[in-house]
Design a protein around this motif. Structure first.
Motif, short mmCIF file in Angstrom:
data_model
loop_
_atom_site.label_atom_id
_atom_site.label_comp_id
_atom_site.label_asym_id
_atom_site.label_seq_id
_atom_site.Cartn_x
_atom_site.Cartn_y
_atom_site.Cartn_z
N VAL A 1 0.84 -1.20 0.00
CA VAL A 1 0.00 0.00 0.00
C VAL A 1 0.88 1.25 0.00
O VAL A 1 1.91 1.30 0.67
N HIS A 2 0.46 2.25 -0.75
CA HIS A 2 1.21 3.51 -0.81
C HIS A 2 1.38 4.07 0.60
O HIS A 2 0.43 4.08 1.39
N PRO A 3 2.59 4.55 0.95
CA PRO A 3 2.83 5.06 2.30
C PRO A 3 1.82 6.11 2.76
O PRO A 3 1.45 6.15 3.94
N GLU B 1 -1.98 4.26 6.53
CA GLU B 1 -2.67 4.46 7.80
C GLU B 1 -4.18 4.30 7.64
O GLU B 1 -4.84 3.67 8.47
N THR B 2 -4.72 4.85 6.56
CA THR B 2 -6.17 4.73 6.31
C THR B 2 -6.58 3.28 6.15
O THR B 2 -7.59 2.83 6.71
N VAL B 3 -5.78 2.52 5.39
CA VAL B 3 -6.09 1.11 5.17
C VAL B 3 -5.97 0.32 6.46
O VAL B 3 -6.82 -0.52 6.78
N GLU B 4 -4.94 0.58 7.24
CA GLU B 4 -4.75 -0.15 8.50
C GLU B 4 -5.86 0.15 9.49
O GLU B 4 -6.31 -0.74 10.22
N PRO C 1 -15.77 -2.55 6.12
CA PRO C 1 -15.28 -1.29 5.54
C PRO C 1 -14.93 -1.42 4.06
O PRO C 1 -14.45 -2.47 3.60
N SER C 2 -15.18 -0.35 3.32
CA SER C 2 -14.76 -0.25 1.93
C SER C 2 -13.74 0.87 1.84
O SER C 2 -13.99 1.98 2.31
N THR C 3 -12.58 0.59 1.26
CA THR C 3 -11.48 1.54 1.25
C THR C 3 -10.90 1.67 -0.15
O THR C 3 -10.72 0.68 -0.85
N THR C 4 -10.61 2.91 -0.56
CA THR C 4 -9.93 3.17 -1.83
C THR C 4 -8.52 3.65 -1.52
O THR C 4 -8.33 4.53 -0.68
N TYR C 5 -7.55 3.07 -2.20
CA TYR C 5 -6.14 3.35 -1.87
C TYR C 5 -5.26 3.00 -3.07
O TYR C 5 -5.71 2.36 -4.04
N ARG C 6 -3.99 3.42 -3.00
CA ARG C 6 -3.03 3.10 -4.04
C ARG C 6 -2.23 1.86 -3.66
O ARG C 6 -1.80 1.71 -2.51
N ASP D 1 4.09 -4.31 -11.98
CA ASP D 1 4.95 -3.63 -12.95
C ASP D 1 5.60 -2.37 -12.39
O ASP D 1 6.28 -1.63 -13.10
N GLY D 2 5.38 -2.11 -11.09
CA GLY D 2 5.99 -0.96 -10.44
C GLY D 2 5.14 0.28 -10.40
O GLY D 2 5.49 1.26 -9.72
N SER D 3 4.03 0.29 -11.12
CA SER D 3 3.14 1.46 -11.12
C SER D 3 2.22 1.41 -9.90
O SER D 3 2.08 0.38 -9.24
N TRP D 4 1.59 2.54 -9.63
CA TRP D 4 0.61 2.61 -8.55
C TRP D 4 -0.79 2.52 -9.14
O TRP D 4 -1.15 3.32 -9.99
N ARG D 5 -1.55 1.53 -8.72
CA ARG D 5 -2.93 1.36 -9.17
C ARG D 5 -3.87 1.76 -8.03
O ARG D 5 -3.57 1.53 -6.85
N VAL D 6 -4.99 2.33 -8.40
CA VAL D 6 -6.01 2.70 -7.40
C VAL D 6 -6.97 1.52 -7.27
O VAL D 6 -7.60 1.10 -8.25
N LEU D 7 -7.05 0.97 -6.07
CA LEU D 7 -7.89 -0.20 -5.81
C LEU D 7 -9.00 0.16 -4.83
O LEU D 7 -8.85 1.06 -4.01
N GLU D 8 -10.08 -0.57 -4.94
CA GLU D 8 -11.17 -0.45 -3.98
C GLU D 8 -11.37 -1.83 -3.35
O GLU D 8 -11.60 -2.81 -4.06
N SER D 9 -11.25 -1.91 -2.04
CA SER D 9 -11.35 -3.19 -1.33
C SER D 9 -12.44 -3.14 -0.28
O SER D 9 -12.63 -2.11 0.38
#
Length: 384
Positions: free
Chosen positions: A189-191, A195-198, A212-217, A222-230
């Motif tokens: 998870v992006h730094p 904290e939000t995800v944890e 909970p539903s969370t959106t995060y990077r 491949d090294g890129s940052w993807r925006v996920l919803e979990s």
């Protein structure tokens, strides 16, 4: 209604077989015992009939002892509870029996109470076996469902470590499932989002009813940052799962589109706010919806007040009839240019020349009224 328990009892002593059958079926109404004095015939029965729930076997029998019989059963991939019920008891045999994987080891003798003990051991062993089998089946069904899901499905332990990852993870996350196993999910998870995800995960840990539903990077393979919803569900108490089920989908394109829309909206708002003239968009009934900073500064109302006031409240009382007429004409399809006195919160009446037009959807249904007001040099008394 309780289920019956089918027991195959194997012993070369016919008299003991009859006695055991009588005592077990008397002690427990649900136990049904089938007896067999020949081990090889017993194996044939097991090959032909898979509906037995438990095997009770003597140890000392001709041609094949009880542990060899157990080995033959295990070779057939039968995981039935196996109770060694023998009169030849010793620490050596008991140790060998436990090492071989017998479910229970029980010596014969001790009067009729021994059969009560045997009946209880059979019941407990079968109940445990059935529960474990049901748990295994549920997990297999659950796994079959999630493996065909387009979302990535993972099971995490209470520390957030991957215990299971569905095949779709490779497409969404960019990693083969086996690469993620035993890795802590938070390290991807992006730094700035960790904290939000944890915190969301902790809420789920503290209260199983919270999902909970969370959106995060997330760092893609491949090294890129993807925006996920979990979305996480606490299933630690479910024997088929024993962990946190996390359903994840890639919303990067959606997020990028929303960002572009947000930026375009901010640019549009900035352009409108830069206008020296007043601009507004109202609902079809004339109540305020959006406006530029010039109009807000002119009127002196708060955002909330602007939204709650009826359309006539923005105009001098002597112009109310005109405003009602303008709204009707605009709904009839006209673009109306008119002059009226704008009434500010302080009570000041300011003359404006205002244009108003109707915005419609593709089907011609009204969406909003919009217009622009410019300063005019007319004298208010000319409006009377």
């Amino acid at each position: 209604m309780s289920r019956s328990i089918r027991v195959l009892h194997v012993d070369d002593d016919d008299a003991l077989l009859d006695l055991t059958k009588t005592m077990l079926e008397r002690e427990h109404d649900d136990i049904v015992v089938e007896t067999e004095p020949d081990v090889e015939v017993a194996l044939s029965q097991l090959d032909a009939d898979t509906r037995f729930d438990c095997i009770v076997s003597d140890y000392d029998m001709p041609r094949m002892d009880g542990l060899t019989f157990l080995s033959a059963v295990q070779e057939r991939h039968l995981d039935l509870p196996f109770i060694l019920f023998t009169g030849k008891g010793s620490e050596e045999i008991a140790s060998r029996a436990i090492s071989a994987g017998v479910t229970e080891y029980l010596q014969k003798g001790g009067g009729t109470d021994r059969y009560l003990v045997l009946a209880n051991r059979i019941e407990n062993a079968v109940d445990k076996h059935r529960a474990e089998r049901e748990r295994r089946r549920n997990r297999e069904r659950y796994q079959a469902l999630i493996e065909y899901s387009s979302d990535s499905v993972a099971i995490l332990d209470e520390e957030g470590v991957f215990e299971y990852v569905s095949p779709s993870a490779e497409q969404i996350l960019g990693y083969r499932p086996e690469v993620l196993l035993d890795r802590n999910s938070f390290e991807f998870v992006h730094p700035e989002d960790r904290e939000t995800v944890e915190l969301a995960f902790q809420r789920c840990l503290d209260d199983p009813d919270v999902r909970p539903s969370t959106t995060y990077r997330f760092e893609h393979g491949d090294g890129s940052w993807r925006v996920l919803e979990s979305r996480a569900t606490n299933r630690r108490d479910d024997p088929a799962v024993e962990g946190f089920v996390v359903n994840t989908r890639d919303v990067t394109k959606q997020h990028e589109a929303e960002q572009r829309l947000k930026e375009e909206r901010e640019l549009f708002d900035a352009a409108l706010d830069a206008l020296p003239d007043t601009f507004y968009v109202s609902h079809p009934d004339g109540t305020a919806w959006r406006w530029n900073q010039t109009l807000k500064d002119l009127m002196g109302y708060t955002e909330q007040e602007m939204r709650e006031l009826p359309p006539e409240a923005f105009f001098a009382e002597e112009d109310h009839e005109k405003i009602e007429s303008v709204i009707q004409r605009v709904h009839d399809g006209e673009t109306v240019v008119y002059e009226a006195r704008v009434l500010t919160k302080s009570g000041e009446k300011i003359p404006k020349r205002i244009s108003a037009t109707l915005l419609t959807d593709d089907d011609g249904e009204p969406l909003a009224l919009c217009g622009i007001g410019v300063d005019t040099d007319f004298r208010p008394e000319n409006l009377d």
